[in-house]
Structure formats: structure tokens, C-alpha cells
Design a protein around this motif. Structure first.
Motif, PDB file in Angstrom:
ATOM      1  N   UNK A  97       0.625  -1.401  -0.210  1.00 39.13           N
ATOM      2  CA  UNK A  97       0.166  -0.010  -0.204  1.00 39.13           C
ATOM      3  C   UNK A  97       0.445   1.059   0.156  1.00 39.13           C
ATOM      4  N   UNK A  98       2.071   1.368   1.040  1.00 36.05           N
ATOM      5  CA  UNK A  98       2.662   2.171   0.736  1.00 36.05           C
ATOM      6  C   UNK A  98       3.210   2.411  -0.369  1.00 36.05           C
ATOM      7  N   UNK A  99       3.931   1.407  -0.954  1.00 36.75           N
ATOM      8  CA  UNK A  99       4.317   1.778  -2.843  1.00 36.75           C
ATOM      9  C   UNK A  99       3.820   2.566  -3.070  1.00 36.75           C
ATOM     10  N   UNK A 100       2.100   2.329  -3.266  1.00 36.47           N
ATOM     11  CA  UNK A 100       1.648   2.698  -3.516  1.00 36.47           C
ATOM     12  C   UNK A 100       0.713   4.269  -3.362  1.00 36.47           C
ATOM     13  N   UNK A 101       2.455   4.707  -2.444  1.00 29.77           N
ATOM     14  CA  UNK A 101       1.446   6.035  -2.578  1.00 29.77           C
ATOM     15  C   UNK A 101       0.740   6.573  -1.002  1.00 29.77           C
TER      16      UNK A 101
END
Lengths: 253, 484
Positions: free
Chosen positions: B437-441
Motif C-alpha cells: 500500500x505504501x509503495x502505491x502512495x
């Protein structure tokens, strides 16, 4: 776009990356190849900011900013995208909802307003076609019950939606049949612009038949031991990794 | 990194922790027969009600406080240190009895509850009738006249005792008798107010009914009763919400909810429980010891409990259904979140008596911080309950490695034709999911919120629209900072 200088990183105290140097400019495609355990996935995880990977030395500049200082979500919002080797499932969260949240987080970061539902759905429709993703998958939970190929196509679909500057494809070809491989590669090639850069991590030459790299680097023992153009990949395919291992295994770190 | 975020958020999280400064009439702490006499007199109750209370009190005196069996820990409660009645003083200058002190209106407004019928709440449609209970009394019940046109009675419990004694006498204690358990007995003795609703034969209640419970006074306990009677072929959807100020002391909330569904009737009861949970060290918070039970007394009736439990220092609660009528249906959908030092022991009982009875249990526990979260449930198939079916699914989600999740399923089958299924899973909120999720912002809070809401989707889908939105936000807030 991104400049990596003398990057060292460890996991659980074990050094995996031992001095990576790499510069990728806008518009370029770089392939990183190497045998298992050479540090390919570690490199992509370190760049994306995954916990458990400790950078012990070196620096990474991304569009003039210090990448290593940023939280993973900030890196993403700054335009770094990682297409995962193993995309995770998030039960109960629809692909659409997930993407809408991600897209709007990025827009907020850029000082833009949230996207209208109508425009968002139009964008979904357009980008879905690009990777021939079934419309139904967009409404299913993120990656839940997707086949290996669907998961990888979904990664490229997300990439298309979020419109990043630097895309890192971590073994996107693994687990793909020839047709799926072509679909994914077509997607990537269509998305290519002179403002974007790609780092394509792969074991095999076959992906590079479809996504033609400007540069090929061979990663071994946590360092780039050889760089060249696309011919290097063919050479590697012909000789196998054993040659590389023989040549470099005794090189002092 | 995680702990920093945790500390930043926890203290400021509970947005409902304010105190209303209002003149009250409060009994001195202590519990004895005189207090019960005084309470009953205060409410101008008929003799039979007083007798009911005294009988319950005598029974309570002979009972033992339950300990050991529930997976919760708290110091012994001193019942003589609690005040059993606290009500805002009526201002003399108010023109009519129907008028409500503006200070109280403001309080409920602040909690997102409008007591003015024509007024729309933020994000909530005006199609909900509200009974607002402040400490020991109901301060206002909206839309009473509109409902009465359809024959629906919706009023405070105290008023029902005065105006509908025959219904109260008939149904009160029918599902939860005064001697049912320690806290039910205490409630029967000292209950102060609550809501009553009666849906007549064949009527589909034209709006959602709701009760909002607010504890304000310190040193008090809240003991309310809710009684819902759905006559033949009727339908009602009932909502319950609750909050309390943020205080260092523990306060006891021991409520009783009874539901009676006659032939072909359906009652849907939804709760978003958000009592003050205490601070990060476990100081303060509400002890929520509640008995909720419904009976499908007639054939083809249905009772459905949906609960989202995020508050209280200790939760001890098992909304249950007695499936007496043939072909009756009982449902229990639950999300229970515990963070910091909260403890929850919650679940349900499904008692199959009638033929072809069906029950479904979906329980989603989420534990974070140093909390303990237990599911405890009983599925009982009595002899003669032919072709009874039950499906139970109990999932636990752990966030961090200092919390606990426990499942205590009890299954008693006395009929060979029964089919009972039980599924249970325990999972940890995945680092991989968070990173994805974090890698998607998405930042950590957004990511946790998204993952948790996805995990609870089956239950949240059962809530009425207005509640679902509130519950989703509440889940995110309750878990803020629980993952670094």
C-alpha cells in the motif's frame, strides 16, 4: 532521474548490496540481470524503501532529492513505482477503491484536487485496455484470487493509472506465459515516454526481446560487475551465469 | 518510528471525551433498598415496578460477581462507590415539558445527533428517530408523533412504564429475567432509563429507530434497558450509539437489551459501541458489561445483531438469539477492535429450539497494542430442533506482537439432524500488505485503515448506510498509530 552511488545495504546484519553505482536518465531503459541471490530484489526493495533493509553506506538521488530520506509512500508520490515480483492480496478492498485512494493521495501530494468519479472511471477504462485486463478484475479485491499472469498485468495496470516517473519492474516476467509476457511488454512499451525511465530486473533475456533496453547491467555478489548494451544480455544468455560467476567470484569486495 | 506515531495519536484520538457542564441532581454513592425506593419515587413509578426492582435487588445480593471465566482483568468493583442516579436539573424557565435544555441540545449536536426533527445531520439523513439518553434519563425522543401515526410506539422506558404498563409487564424480563446473571440482576434493580419500542402487527417501521447513550456525570454508572417488541409480520431496524467523557476513573455501564420477534417479524439491531476506552496505559475507561438477547418467539421470525465494538476499557457482551419459532433465523455480525490495554470478551449465543432454525455468526476481532480480544460463542442445538443449521466464522487479526487474540467456541448438539460449521482464522496484518500500500502512495494510517476495512467488509456491509460510514472512520481512528 536517479543516481545511485556506492550503495551498500544489509538484511539482518548480512550485507547484500556491496557498492552499487548506477545512473538512469529520463527516457532510458536499464536492464539488471544476474543469478539468484545476487541482490536484484534487494536493490528494488531498498529503492522502494522496504523496512528490514538497512542502508549502511552510499546515497541515492531521485530527481534532485535524497531518496533514502523519504518514507516509502513519499517515494511513491514523488513518482517511483515498483511492480512487485509477488503482488500481495488485500482481501475486501476492491482494486478500484485501492487505486482511487492511491491516485488521490498522489494528487493531494501534488496539490491537485481529487479526481471526479466520472474522469476516474474513464481513466480506468482506458488503461485497462492497455493490459487487456478484464473489467471484472477491477471490481474484485486487490489481487485476491488472481492468476499469476493477472497479478502481473494488474501491476502494469496500476503503473499506467499512477503515471510514475521511474518504474522498477521486479521480475515481472516470472510466472508469465508467452502471451501474457507480450501483453505486459506491450503495456510497458506503450507507456514509455521520454520523461519516464525504467529499471527492468530479470533473470532472462526473453523479456528483453519485447522491452528493448538501452543498457544492460550484470549484478553479481551485490555489485554491478559488467555493463553494456542489449548485446550483453544475448551474450549472457548464450554463456550462462556460470561464466560470470567464474570470472568474478574471487574479486575482492 | 511506530511508537512515536502511536504516542502522538492515542491521547488525542477520543474525540468524544468532553464534559458537559450542567447542573445535575445526583444521588450520593451507595446501593441499598432505600436507594431503590428513592429511584423509583423519583420516577414516579407504580408499585409493581418498585416490587420488580426490589425482587431483583434481593436476588442480586445472593449472587456472586462473575470472575474467572471471561478473559478480562479488572479490579473488584465497589458497588457502594457508584451513584445510581444522575439527571440534568430541569430549568424552570423552560416553557414546556417537551423543551430541552439548550446545553443538552448542544451536547448531542456536538456528538452528531440532532434532536430537532426538521434538521439534517451532517452525513446522516433525517429519517432516523432518536431517543437521547443522558446519564440516567432520556432527554428527548424525536418523531414520536410521526411514528404513532403508524401505531409504532417509540419512547423512553420511563414513559413506557407510565403509559404502556400492560406491554412492559408482559414483555420486560421475558428474554433476560432479573436473575439471569449478576449484571442483569443489578440492572433490573437500578435501571434508570432507556428506550422502548413496539411495532404493531404487519407494520414496517417507516424510519430507523435509534438510541444514543451518553454518560456525562462522574462517579456514576449507567444502567439502561431497551425493550423492542416486533409484533406479527412487522419489521424494524434499530441503531444504538454511545460515548462518554475521557476520565481517569472507570465507569460501569451495565445495560440490558431485550428483543421479542413474533411470527414473521424481523428485527435488525445495529450497534456502534464507542465508550471511552481508557488511555494508553489502561487508565480510565468504561466497563461495558451488557446483556443483550432476543427471542424469535414466532415461526419465520428473524433477529439480526450487528455490532462494531471499538470502545470501552473492558467489554463483556454476548448478543444472543433464542430460536424458538420454527424456521426462525438468528444472525450475529461483529467487529471488535481492541488497542492499547483494552480487553474484550465478546461473542454470541445461538440457541436452536424450533425446527429448521438457522443461525450465522461472523466475528472479526482486531487486536493491537497490548490488548486482548476474545471471541466466546455458544451454538446450542436442542433436542427436537430438527434440521437446524449454523455457520460460524471467527477471524482474528493481530497488529504487532504484544496483543492477544483468543477464540472460545462452545458447541452443544442434541439433535442428530443438525449441521454446524465452524471456521476460524488468525492472521497478522502483513508487513507485505502495508508495504504494498505504501509503495502505491498510501501513508501508514491510510494503509492500515484500508486493510482493516477490507478485512471487516462482510460485517460493515450489514450496517445501515449512515452507520457504516461512521464505523469505517471509527475503525481507522481506533487503530491510528498501531502499526509503525
Amino acid at each position: 532521474m536517479i543516481t545511485i552511488k556506492n550503495l551498500h545495504a544489509s538484511v539482518d546484519g548480512k550485507e547484500i548490496l556491496r557498492g552499487i553505482n548506477l545512473e538512469v536518465k529520463a527516457g532510458e531503459i536499464h536492464a539488471i540481470m544476474g543469478p539468484n541471490g545476487s541482490g536484484k530484489s534487494t536493490l528494488s526493495n531498498v529503492l522502494a524503501g522496504k523496512q528490514d533493509y538497512e542502508v549502511t553506506e552510499g546515497e541515492v538521488t531521485f530527481n534532485g532529492k535524497n531518496l533514502l530520506d523519504m518514507e516509502p509512500d513519499v517515494r511513491a508520490k514523488e513518482g517511483l513505482f515498483l511492480a512487485f515480483q509477488y503482488p500481495v492480496e488485500i482481501p475486501g478492498v476492491s482494486n478500484i477503491n485501492f487505486l482511487k485512494t492511491a491516485l488521490n493521495e498522489k494528487r493531494t501530494y501534488e496539490g491537485k484536487s481529487s479526481m471526479e468519479a466520472k474522469d476516474f472511471l474513464a481513466l480506468v477504462k482506458e488503461k485497462q485496455k492497455l493490459v487487456e485486463l478484464d473489467g471484472k478484475l477491477a471490481n474484485r479485491s486487490v489481487n485476491e484470487g488472481f492468476s499469476g499472469g493477472e497479478k502481473k498485468r494488474n501491476e502494469i495496470f496500476q503503473m499506467a493509472m499512477l503515471d510514475p516517473k521511474l518504474c522498477i519492474l521486479d521480475e515481472t516476467d516470472s510466472g508469465l506465459d508467452i502471451d501474457a509476457l507480450r501483453v505486459v511488454a506491450n503495456g510497458v512499451n506503450t507507456l514509455k515516454t521520454k520523461d519516464k525511465a525504467y529499471i527492468v530486473i530479470t533473470h532472462y533475456q526473453r523479456l528483453l526481446d519485447h522491452i528493448v533496453p538501452d543498457f544492460v547491467h550484470i549484478l553479481y555478489n551485490g555489485r554491478i560487475v559488467k555493463s553494456g548494451t542489449k548485446e550483453l544480455a544475448l551474450e549472457l544468455e548464450a554463456k550462462g551465469y556460470d561464466e560470470i560467476k567464474k570470472e568474478f567470484e574471487n574479486t575482492p569486495v | 518510528m511506530g511508537n512515536e506515531i502511536l504516542e502522538q495519536h492515542i491521547q488525542s484520538d477520543y474525540k468524544w471525551g468532553f464534559i458537559t457542564d450542567i447542573d445535575t441532581e445526583t444521588f450520593a454513592p451507595g446501593l441499598n433498598e432505600n436507594v431503590i425506593h428513592a429511584l423509583s419515587k423519583k420516577k414516579n413509578e407504580p408499585e409493581w415496578m418498585l416490587e420488580y426492582r426490589l425482587k431483583a435487588y434481593k436476588a442480586w445480593l445472593t449472587m456472586k460477581e462473575p470472575d474467572h471465566w471471561a478473559h478480562v482483568h479488572y479490579p473488584k468493583i465497589d458497588f457502594n462507590n457508584i451513584s445510581y442516579y444522575s439527571a440534568p436539573k430541569k430549568k424552570t424557565e423552560l416553557a414546556s415539558l417537551d423543551e430541552v435544555d439548550p446545553e443538552l441540545l448542544k451536547t448531542f449536536e456536538k456528538l452528531g445527533i440532532s434532536l430537532e426533527e426538521q434538521k439534517r445531520l451532517t452525513g446522516v439523513s433525517s429519517n432516523i428517530a432518536v431517543d437521547a439518553v443522558f446519564d440516567s434519563v432520556s432527554v428527548k425522543t424525536t418523531f414520536r408523533e410521526t411514528l404513532l401515526e403508524k401505531g409504532v410506539i417509540f419512547c423512553s422506558f420511563s414513559e413506557a412504564v407510565q403509559e404502556h404498563p400492560e406491554l412492559i409487564k408482559k414483555y420486560m424480563g421475558m428474554v433476560v429475567p432479573p436473575t439471569d446473571n449478576y449484571y442483569a440482576a443489578l440492572n433490573a434493580a437500578v435501571f434508570s432509563d432507556g428506550s422502548f419500542c413496539y411495532i404493531p402487527k404487519g407494520v414496517r417501521c417507516p424510519m430507523e429507530l435509534s438510541t444514543y447513550f451518553r454518560i456525562n456525570a462522574s462517579g456514576t454508572g449507567q444502567f439502561e434497558r431497551t425493550l423492542i417488541v416486533a409484533d406479527e409480520g412487522s419489521y424494524v431496524s434499530y441503531l444504538e450509539g454511545c460515548t462518554a467523557p475521557q476520565r481517569d476513573e472507570n465507569q460501569l455501564h451495565a445495560a440490558v437489551v431485550e428483543i421479542i420477534a413474533h411470527k414473521d417479524a424481523e428485527v435488525k439491531y445495529s450497534t456502534v459501541q464507542n465508550w471511552y476506552p481508557g488511555d494508553k496505559d489502561g487508565k480510565g475507561g468504561i466497563y461495558n458489561f451488557v446483556t443483550k438477547r432476543g427471542i424469535c418467539s414466532g415461526d419465520n421470525s428473524k433477529i439480526s445483531w450487528t455490532q462494531v465494538e471499538t470502545g470501552s476499557a473492558i467489554t463483556w457482551k454476548y448478543p444472543s438469539v433464542i430460536l424458538k419459532g420454527n424456521n426462525s433465523i438468528g444472525e450475529f455480525y461483529s467487529v471488535a477492535v481492541t488497542n492499547n490495554k483494552q480487553e474484550a470478551d465478546t461473542g454470541t449465543k445461538m440457541i436452536h429450539i424450533g425446527k429448521n432454525t438457522r443461525s450465522t455468526i461472523i466475528s472479526k476481532g482486531i487486536s493491537a497494542g497490548f490488548s486482548n480480544n476474545s471471541y466466546r460463542g455458544l451454538v446450542q442445538i436442542r433436542k427436537g430442533a430438527t434440521n437446524a443449521r449454523n455457520f460460524s466464522q471467527c477471524d482474528s487479526l493481530l497488529m504487532g506482537d504484544k496483543c492477544g487474540a483468543h477464540t472460545f467456541p462452545y458447541i452443544e448438539i442434541k439433535d442428530k439432524t443438525a449441521i454446524v460449521e465452524h471456521e476460524a482464522t488468525t492472521s497478522k496484518i502483513g508487513e507485505d500488505q502495508l508495504f504494498y500500500c505504501k509503495q502505491r502512495g498510501l501513508d501508514t494510517e491510510k494503509a492500515v485503515g484500508l486493510i482493516v476495512n477490507g478485512y471487516c467488509k462482510e460485517v460493515l456491509n450489514k450496517l445501515p448506510m449512515e452507520f457504516a460510514v461512521e464505523a469505517q472512520k471509527l475503525l481507522a481512528v481506533s487503530l491510528e498509530g498501531s502499526v509503525g
